[in-house]
Design an enzyme around this catalytic site. Structure first.
Site, mmCIF file in Angstrom:
data_model
loop_
_atom_site.group_PDB
_atom_site.id
_atom_site.type_symbol
_atom_site.label_atom_id
_atom_site.label_comp_id
_atom_site.label_asym_id
_atom_site.label_seq_id
_atom_site.Cartn_x
_atom_site.Cartn_y
_atom_site.Cartn_z
ATOM 1 N N GLY A 13 0.867 -1.360 -0.182
ATOM 2 C CA GLY A 13 0.236 0.063 0.004
ATOM 3 C C GLY A 13 0.425 1.320 -0.140
ATOM 4 C CB ALA A 14 4.126 1.965 -0.630
ATOM 5 C CE1 TYR A 155 -8.632 0.402 8.678
ATOM 6 C CE2 TYR A 155 -9.622 1.271 10.497
ATOM 7 C CZ TYR A 155 -8.856 1.172 9.272
ATOM 8 O OH TYR A 155 -7.962 1.621 9.554
ATOM 9 C CB ALA A 157 -12.937 -6.988 13.807
ATOM 10 C CB THR A 244 0.566 -2.615 20.499
ATOM 11 O OG1 THR A 244 0.358 -4.300 19.736
ATOM 12 C CG2 THR A 244 -0.667 -1.712 19.503
#
Ligand SMILES: NC(=O)c1ccc[n+]([C@@H]2O[C@H](COP(=O)([O-])OP(=O)(O)OC[C@H]3O[C@@H](n4cnc5c(N)ncnc54)[C@H](O)[C@@H]3O)[C@@H](O)[C@H]2O)c1
Length: 255
Positions: A13-14, A155, A157, A244
């Protein structure tokens, strides 16, 4: 940052938004960039921007929902560059809508892109990293997966799922040198956010409300996300695994 010069990174996705910023930032550390995106024009622009700053970059048009296409793309990278040292699972998509107005067809699309896509990429890249003695994976999840986000239930989830998945996978592969961490952007100024916000007065109200609520009083940018991803991909982060990290201007504060 230490340990990046000469490495090879695959960034999904760059061709847009945060992924392009991550690719440019890694390229500025002399990392070779391979862009996997369904948007060939966007990916091509990212590659040109990297080459303009005398970096090395390649676009392999790929839909991350297609397992075989992911495998073929990864084989091509290994043939051409010999290794994949860094994987950034950044590609994502959503259509904002209250959950009760959604339907299973939309859930399928959201789950395919945001959950199965990263699973496919981990599955085809991790064996190469294990064989090479290690590698770094950074997943771009979302604060939606940590604290929720109205109109983004499925999304959320998927993003929460990727955080949980990667904690387990890195327990399996950390001792083989594969270190996985997650970055959770807060609201960030990209085409995806523009689509989420909608148009006109409604969009302006949403943006202004968020800017008021965010302690740093602005939306995130691609540069804000690119810095932490580059750090996690570098040798500076060699004792950080399974974490995270929210990058949200303080909108969310996790202990
Ligand atoms: N912008 C935000 O506010 C925000 C907040 C939290 C998390 N995120 C996450 O950050 C990541 C990047 O988002 P962005 O805001 O830059 O979005 P964006 O829409 O600007 O870019 C996403 C890119 O992913 C590509 N893509 C989509 N589906 C694909 C597929 N099946 N295969 C390959 N490529 C695909 C698109 O073509 C696009 O180039 C996403 O994972 C998103 O969920 C964004």
């Amino acid at each position: 940052m230490r340990g990046l010069n000469g490495k090879v990174a695959v960034v999904t996705g760059a061709g847009s938004g945060l992924g392009r910023g991550i690719a440019l930032r890694l390229a500025s550390e002399q990392v070779t960039i391979v862009v996997l995106d369904v948007d060939e024009a966007g990916a091509g622009l990212t590659v040109s921007m990297i080459k303009e700053q005398t970096g090395e970059a390649l676009s392999i048009p790929t839909d991350i929902c297609d397992y075989l296409a992911c495998r073929v793309a990864v084989d091509q990278v290994i043939d051409q560059y010999g290794s994949i040292d860094i994987l950034v699972n950044n590609a994502g998509w959503d259509k904002a809508m209250p959950f009760i107005d959604t339907d299973p067809e939309l859930w399928q699309k959201i789950v395919n892109i945001n959950l199965f896509g990263p699973l496919n990429m981990h599955h085809v890249v991790v064996p190469h990293m294990v064989e090479a003695g290690g590698g770094k994976i950074v997943n771009i999840a979302s604060d939606a997966g940590r604290v929720g986000s109205s109109s983004e239930a499925v999304y959320s989830a998927c993003k929460g799922g990727i955080v949980a998945f990667s904690k387990t996978l890195c327990r399996e592969v950390a001792r083989k040198g594969v270190l996985i961490n997650n970055v959770c952007p807060g609201p960030s100024d990209t085409p995806l956010f523009a689509a989420f916000a909608g148009e006109g007065e409604k969009a302006e109200k949403l943006r202004a409300g968020l800017e008021r609520a965010i302690p740093l009083h602005r939306l995130g940018t691609a540069q804000d996300i690119a810095g932490i991803v580059t750090f996690l991909a570098s040798e500076e982060a060699n004792f950080i695994v399974g974490q995270t990290i929210s990058v949200s201007g303080g909108l969310t504060m996790h202990g």
